[in-house]
Write an enzyme that holds these catalytic residues in place. Structure first.
Site, PDB file in Angstrom:
ATOM      1  N   SER A 125       0.844  -1.199   0.000  1.00  0.00           N
ATOM      2  CA  SER A 125       0.000   0.000   0.000  1.00  0.00           C
ATOM      3  C   SER A 125       0.871   1.238   0.000  1.00  0.00           C
ATOM      4  O   SER A 125       1.989   1.220   0.534  1.00  0.00           O
ATOM      5  CB  SER A 125      -0.858  -0.033   1.262  1.00  0.00           C
ATOM      6  OG  SER A 125      -1.465   1.218   1.488  1.00  0.00           O
ATOM      7  N   TYR A 149      -2.003  -0.495  11.160  1.00  0.00           N
ATOM      8  CA  TYR A 149      -2.284  -1.114   9.858  1.00  0.00           C
ATOM      9  C   TYR A 149      -1.095  -0.902   8.916  1.00  0.00           C
ATOM     10  O   TYR A 149      -0.606  -1.836   8.277  1.00  0.00           O
ATOM     11  CB  TYR A 149      -3.559  -0.527   9.228  1.00  0.00           C
ATOM     12  CG  TYR A 149      -3.668  -0.851   7.746  1.00  0.00           C
ATOM     13  CD1 TYR A 149      -3.980  -2.134   7.315  1.00  0.00           C
ATOM     14  CD2 TYR A 149      -3.398   0.121   6.774  1.00  0.00           C
ATOM     15  CE1 TYR A 149      -4.031  -2.445   5.962  1.00  0.00           C
ATOM     16  CE2 TYR A 149      -3.454  -0.174   5.428  1.00  0.00           C
ATOM     17  CZ  TYR A 149      -3.768  -1.463   5.033  1.00  0.00           C
ATOM     18  OH  TYR A 149      -3.799  -1.767   3.686  1.00  0.00           O
ATOM     19  N   LYS A 153       1.745  -3.568   6.932  1.00  0.00           N
ATOM     20  CA  LYS A 153       2.140  -3.625   5.512  1.00  0.00           C
ATOM     21  C   LYS A 153       3.654  -3.449   5.390  1.00  0.00           C
ATOM     22  O   LYS A 153       4.320  -4.168   4.633  1.00  0.00           O
ATOM     23  CB  LYS A 153       1.413  -2.541   4.711  1.00  0.00           C
ATOM     24  CG  LYS A 153      -0.064  -2.825   4.514  1.00  0.00           C
ATOM     25  CD  LYS A 153      -0.285  -4.027   3.610  1.00  0.00           C
ATOM     26  CE  LYS A 153      -1.652  -4.646   3.797  1.00  0.00           C
ATOM     27  NZ  LYS A 153      -1.833  -5.907   3.087  1.00  0.00           N
TER      28      LYS A 153
HETATM   29  P1  NAD Z   1     -11.166  -6.474   1.582  1.00  0.00           P
HETATM   30  O1  NAD Z   1     -11.384  -6.407   3.053  1.00  0.00           O
HETATM   31  O2  NAD Z   1     -12.316  -6.239   0.689  1.00  0.00           O
HETATM   32  O3  NAD Z   1     -10.489  -7.861   1.179  1.00  0.00           O
HETATM   33  C1  NAD Z   1      -9.643  -8.568   2.054  1.00  0.00           C
HETATM   34  C2  NAD Z   1     -10.154  -9.996   2.110  1.00  0.00           C
HETATM   35  O4  NAD Z   1      -9.304 -10.772   2.951  1.00  0.00           O
HETATM   36  C3  NAD Z   1     -11.564 -10.096   2.679  1.00  0.00           C
HETATM   37  O5  NAD Z   1     -12.354 -10.867   1.806  1.00  0.00           O
HETATM   38  C4  NAD Z   1     -11.367 -10.785   4.021  1.00  0.00           C
HETATM   39  O6  NAD Z   1     -12.496 -11.586   4.361  1.00  0.00           O
HETATM   40  C5  NAD Z   1     -10.115 -11.591   3.760  1.00  0.00           C
HETATM   41  N1  NAD Z   1      -9.294 -11.918   4.933  1.00  0.00           N
HETATM   42  C6  NAD Z   1      -8.798 -11.090   5.873  1.00  0.00           C
HETATM   43  N2  NAD Z   1      -8.042 -11.775   6.760  1.00  0.00           N
HETATM   44  C7  NAD Z   1      -8.054 -13.061   6.351  1.00  0.00           C
HETATM   45  C8  NAD Z   1      -7.451 -14.251   6.836  1.00  0.00           C
HETATM   46  N3  NAD Z   1      -6.676 -14.262   7.930  1.00  0.00           N
HETATM   47  N4  NAD Z   1      -7.666 -15.410   6.160  1.00  0.00           N
HETATM   48  C9  NAD Z   1      -8.446 -15.424   5.038  1.00  0.00           C
HETATM   49  N5  NAD Z   1      -9.046 -14.338   4.554  1.00  0.00           N
HETATM   50  C10 NAD Z   1      -8.848 -13.164   5.200  1.00  0.00           C
HETATM   51  O7  NAD Z   1      -9.983  -5.439   1.241  1.00  0.00           O
HETATM   52  P2  NAD Z   1      -9.433  -4.960  -0.174  1.00  0.00           P
HETATM   53  O8  NAD Z   1      -9.732  -3.517  -0.284  1.00  0.00           O
HETATM   54  O9  NAD Z   1      -9.847  -5.885  -1.231  1.00  0.00           O
HETATM   55  O10 NAD Z   1      -7.876  -5.090   0.117  1.00  0.00           O
HETATM   56  C11 NAD Z   1      -7.134  -6.212  -0.336  1.00  0.00           C
HETATM   57  C12 NAD Z   1      -5.689  -6.024   0.076  1.00  0.00           C
HETATM   58  O11 NAD Z   1      -5.192  -4.803  -0.464  1.00  0.00           O
HETATM   59  C13 NAD Z   1      -5.459  -5.922   1.578  1.00  0.00           C
HETATM   60  O12 NAD Z   1      -4.259  -6.579   1.890  1.00  0.00           O
HETATM   61  C14 NAD Z   1      -5.332  -4.440   1.821  1.00  0.00           C
HETATM   62  O13 NAD Z   1      -4.565  -4.166   2.954  1.00  0.00           O
HETATM   63  C15 NAD Z   1      -4.630  -4.011   0.553  1.00  0.00           C
HETATM   64  N6  NAD Z   1      -4.838  -2.602   0.192  1.00  0.00           N
HETATM   65  C16 NAD Z   1      -6.118  -2.116   0.076  1.00  0.00           C
HETATM   66  C17 NAD Z   1      -6.314  -0.788  -0.252  1.00  0.00           C
HETATM   67  C18 NAD Z   1      -7.698  -0.211  -0.350  1.00  0.00           C
HETATM   68  O14 NAD Z   1      -7.841   1.015  -0.234  1.00  0.00           O
HETATM   69  N7  NAD Z   1      -8.746  -0.976  -0.574  1.00  0.00           N
HETATM   70  C19 NAD Z   1      -5.210   0.044  -0.494  1.00  0.00           C
HETATM   71  C20 NAD Z   1      -3.925  -0.489  -0.375  1.00  0.00           C
HETATM   72  C21 NAD Z   1      -3.761  -1.825  -0.028  1.00  0.00           C
HETATM   73  C1  WQD Z   2      -9.306   9.996   0.592  1.00  0.00           C
HETATM   74  C2  WQD Z   2      -9.514  11.492   0.759  1.00  0.00           C
HETATM   75  C3  WQD Z   2      -9.862  12.144   3.034  1.00  0.00           C
HETATM   76  C4  WQD Z   2     -13.648  10.078   3.627  1.00  0.00           C
HETATM   77  C5  WQD Z   2      -6.572   5.165   2.849  1.00  0.00           C
HETATM   78  C6  WQD Z   2      -5.430   4.539   3.592  1.00  0.00           C
HETATM   79  C7  WQD Z   2      -4.422   3.994   2.636  1.00  0.00           C
HETATM   80  C8  WQD Z   2      -5.076   3.042   1.626  1.00  0.00           C
HETATM   81  C9  WQD Z   2      -6.229   3.703   0.960  1.00  0.00           C
HETATM   82  C10 WQD Z   2      -5.003   0.783   2.481  1.00  0.00           C
HETATM   83  C11 WQD Z   2      -8.780  12.065   1.962  1.00  0.00           C
HETATM   84  C12 WQD Z   2     -11.101  12.410   2.213  1.00  0.00           C
HETATM   85  C13 WQD Z   2     -12.469  10.578   3.103  1.00  0.00           C
HETATM   86  C14 WQD Z   2     -14.728  10.967   3.871  1.00  0.00           C
HETATM   87  C15 WQD Z   2     -13.379  12.769   3.024  1.00  0.00           C
HETATM   88  N1  WQD Z   2      -5.621   1.876   2.265  1.00  0.00           N
HETATM   89  N2  WQD Z   2     -12.333  11.892   2.807  1.00  0.00           N
HETATM   90  N3  WQD Z   2     -14.550  12.288   3.538  1.00  0.00           N
HETATM   91  O1  WQD Z   2      -6.875   8.136   3.566  1.00  0.00           O
HETATM   92  O2  WQD Z   2      -6.111   8.534   1.173  1.00  0.00           O
HETATM   93  O3  WQD Z   2      -6.074   6.262   2.110  1.00  0.00           O
HETATM   94  O4  WQD Z   2      -7.136   4.203   1.942  1.00  0.00           O
HETATM   95  O5  WQD Z   2      -3.844   0.496   2.385  1.00  0.00           O
HETATM   96  O6  WQD Z   2      -3.477   3.327   3.406  1.00  0.00           O
HETATM   97  O7  WQD Z   2      -4.831   5.550   4.395  1.00  0.00           O
HETATM   98  O8  WQD Z   2      -8.239   7.263   1.586  1.00  0.00           O
HETATM   99  O9  WQD Z   2     -10.609   7.240   0.941  1.00  0.00           O
HETATM  100  O10 WQD Z   2     -10.015   7.493   3.390  1.00  0.00           O
HETATM  101  O11 WQD Z   2      -9.566   9.369   1.839  1.00  0.00           O
HETATM  102  O12 WQD Z   2     -13.272  13.974   2.768  1.00  0.00           O
HETATM  103  O13 WQD Z   2     -15.798  10.597   4.362  1.00  0.00           O
HETATM  104  O14 WQD Z   2     -10.911  11.718   1.017  1.00  0.00           O
HETATM  105  O15 WQD Z   2      -9.647  13.163   3.973  1.00  0.00           O
HETATM  106  O16 WQD Z   2      -8.357  13.344   1.614  1.00  0.00           O
HETATM  107  P1  WQD Z   2      -6.781   7.667   2.180  1.00  0.00           P
HETATM  108  P2  WQD Z   2      -9.673   7.768   1.967  1.00  0.00           P
END
Ligand code: NAD
Ligand code: WQD
Length: 344
Positions: A125, A149, A153
């Site tokens: 991430s 969190y 990562k």
């Molecule tokens: P999500 O929660 O929709 O998907 C994660 C999945 O993993 C879920 O289906 C959950 O049930 C499963 N899970 C969690 N722990 C588990 C375990 N111990 N065993 C089996 N299954 C398990 O999240 P997402 O948005 O699809 O994110 C996927 C990956 O990408 C994650 O690792 C997250 O940290 C990373 N990521 C997400 C974002 C984002 O903004 N969505 C950004 C950067 C990184």
């Molecule tokens: C985006 C922008 C908020 C909600 C997070 C994690 C990052 C990654 C992605 C996993 C910001 C603004 C948000 C709301 C708002 N996840 N906002 N009103 O914080 O950039 O990233 O998700 O790895 O690690 O930090 O994403 O969607 O929360 O926010 O104004 O109700 O929207 O302040 O500027 P962020 P976000």
């Protein structure tokens, strides 16, 4: 084309990646404990793909589940999505986050090592850059994490770097996602957060569909073009295709750990995203500018050059595509994969 183990494949990004893997001819096996997802996502993957997925309801931190999978399938690679991802929750329950996210990393790597499968794509991430001040962000920016969190990562990456240093047979691709949004263009598959959404796009879409009153916009006095914070929103289908691209070039990559930013390279403000959403929805989305959210960076967007070059991948979908596809999903599935609560 190979058999791929997708952990967390029922989740938002994992399910979209399954669709792209199937479309490119891979055989897909999913393990997910459904802690933050629904088995209906797997059914939707199969419906939009017209292909089957092997689904195992299990925990990646459970070694016997993994051993059973590796005994039954000859995986060419693993894509590890499974993790908990809510920052606020990680501050309140750090042990749950370290236990789940790092327990699953270590258990998965051990199982892979013992099975002789050493090709891994890891969901990292942009959070590993902490709160960077100089966008665009390339992969050489100093790594730091600012919440539990984020530390899971960063530590996950560190564990993988240590492993690659110890054993030259590993090939690990660390994909650092920026802000994934959007949904499958069919409208059948999308993000389905539990409870109050933490992220901007799902919150905005729940307002648009009438589940919430108005969008709080966190901070209107940032030093940006309209006073709201800037992020690099990336369509989840582009992101999913980035994983297929990573698998496609694994053979060419040297052994070791390779980090790639998956972003568009373009930053958008919160209000630009609201305006783009209003255009595709066809009516205003109520919002209110409130206090800044603690810990938020001002402006973050990716330099995706390394991924563009080495993965031969680039994001092609713009903000309008992201909003249109997310709306197609949210408007037809106001309660995601769940049922509407009684009385709603
Ligand atoms: P999500 O929660 O929709 O998907 C994660 C999945 O993993 C879920 O289906 C959950 O049930 C499963 N899970 C969690 N722990 C588990 C375990 N111990 N065993 C089996 N299954 C398990 O999240 P997402 O948005 O699809 O994110 C996927 C990956 O990408 C994650 O690792 C997250 O940290 C990373 N990521 C997400 C974002 C984002 O903004 N969505 C950004 C950067 C990184
Ligand atoms: C985006 C922008 C908020 C909600 C997070 C994690 C990052 C990654 C992605 C996993 C910001 C603004 C948000 C709301 C708002 N996840 N906002 N009103 O914080 O950039 O990233 O998700 O790895 O690690 O930090 O994403 O969607 O929360 O926010 O104004 O109700 O929207 O302040 O500027 P962020 P976000």
């Amino acid at each position: 084309m190979s058999t791929v183990l997708v952990t967390g494949g029922a989740g938002f990004i994992g399910s979209h990646t399954c669709v792209e893997l199937l479309a490119s001819g891979h055989v897909v096996v999913v393990v997910d404990n459904l802690v933050n997802s629904s088995a209906r996502a797997i059914a939707a993957v199969e419906a939009v793909s017209g292909r089957g997925v092997t689904f195992v309801h299990g925990d990646v931190a459970d070694r016997s589940t993994l051993d059973g999978l590796f005994a039954r399938h000859g995986f060419g690679a693993v894509i590890h999505f499974a993790a908990l991802k809510a920052i606020g929750e990680s501050v309140a329950e750090p042990l749950r986050y370290y236990g789940n996210n790092l327990g699953s990393v270590v258990t998965l790597l051990e199982a892979m090592q013992d099975a002789g499968c050493r090709n891994l794509v890891f969901s990292s991430s942009a959070t590993v850059y902490g709160n960077p001040t100089n966008a665009p962000i390339d992969e050489t920016v100093r790594l730091e994490a600012v919440n539990p969190y984020g530390r899971t990562k960063l530590m996950g990456e560190e564990i993988m770097r240590d492993l690659c240093a110890a054993d030259q047979r590993w090939k690990i691709v660390l994909l650092r996602y920026f802000n994934p949004v959007g949904a499958h263009p069919s409208g059948e598959l999308g993000e389905d957060p539990r409870g109050i959404p933490n992220n901007l796009m799902p919150y905005l879409m729940q307002v648009a569909v009438g589940r919430r009153e108005k969008l709080p916009v966190f901070g209107g006095d940032y030093p940006t073009r309209d006073g709201t914070a800037i992020r690099d929103y990336i369509h989840v289908v582009d992101l999913a295709q980035g994983h297929v691209a990573a698998l496609g070039v694994l053979d060419e990559l040297a052994s070791g750990c390779h980090a790639f930013n998956l972003g568009t390279g373009t930053g958008s403000t919160v209000l630009e995203l609201v305006r783009a959403a209003e255009e595709v929805i066809g009516r205003p989305v109520p919002f209110e500018i409130v206090e800044r959210r603690a810990g938020d960076a001002v402006a973050v967007w990716a330099d995706p050059t390394r991924a563009n070059t080495a993965l031969r991948w680039r994001a092609t979908r713009d903000l309008r595509d992201m909003c249109r596809d997310h709306w197609a999903w949210q408007s037809t599935h106001p309660y995601g994969f769940g049922d509407a609560p009684e009385g709603s």
